[in-house]
Motif scaffolding. Sequence first.
Motif, PDB file in Angstrom:
ATOM      1  N   UNK A  55     -25.802   0.165 -40.790  1.00 56.53           N
ATOM      2  CA  UNK A  55     -25.927   0.000 -42.241  1.00 56.53           C
ATOM      3  C   UNK A  55     -26.324  -1.418 -42.642  1.00 56.53           C
ATOM      4  N   UNK A  56     -25.675  -2.400 -42.070  1.00 54.65           N
ATOM      5  CA  UNK A  56     -25.889  -3.778 -42.481  1.00 54.65           C
ATOM      6  C   UNK A  56     -27.062  -4.419 -41.736  1.00 54.65           C
ATOM      7  N   UNK A  57     -27.057  -4.278 -40.429  1.00 51.92           N
ATOM      8  CA  UNK A  57     -28.063  -4.956 -39.603  1.00 51.92           C
ATOM      9  C   UNK A  57     -29.306  -4.109 -39.335  1.00 51.92           C
ATOM     10  N   UNK A  58     -29.250  -2.854 -39.721  1.00 55.31           N
ATOM     11  CA  UNK A  58     -30.362  -1.924 -39.461  1.00 55.31           C
ATOM     12  C   UNK A  58     -30.715  -1.882 -37.974  1.00 55.31           C
ATOM     13  N   UNK A  59     -29.698  -1.982 -37.148  1.00 62.57           N
ATOM     14  CA  UNK A  59     -29.861  -1.952 -35.701  1.00 62.57           C
ATOM     15  C   UNK A  59     -29.472  -0.553 -35.230  1.00 62.57           C
ATOM     16  N   UNK A  60     -30.407   0.175 -34.667  1.00 65.40           N
ATOM     17  CA  UNK A  60     -30.167   1.575 -34.318  1.00 65.40           C
ATOM     18  C   UNK A  60     -30.172   1.856 -32.820  1.00 65.40           C
TER      19      UNK A  60
END
Length: 116
Positions: free
Chosen positions: A26-31
């Motif tokens: 959500x915050x870092x957009x790291x998937x």
Amino acid sequence: MKPSPAQTKSYAFSIKMVSLCRKLMAVDKEYVLSRQLLKSSTSIGANIEEAIGGFSRNDFKYKISISYKEARETRYWIRLLISTGFISEEEGRSALADLDELLKMLMSTLKTLNRV
């Protein structure tokens, strides 16, 4: 039946990792890394549950060994997330401390199973 210490610890650890992965997404957009962490970290407890439901001693031992391997993989992803700055040193140290406790429990179980 009362859960074992490994069941309790792995479940609490899974909850902590789900929260961490949600934040990363959500915050870092790291998937990519967060998905790997989510899969390996929640697999630890799932395999402990499968071990307890196993039909034989060998089945139990096999599933516990998978839990141990998943815990080692989880350790890798946490260390990578720390090194790449996605999680803080403090957050990472806390997760690694919990994970080390789980690894010790699992290794102790495996050593006991190998002795008998």
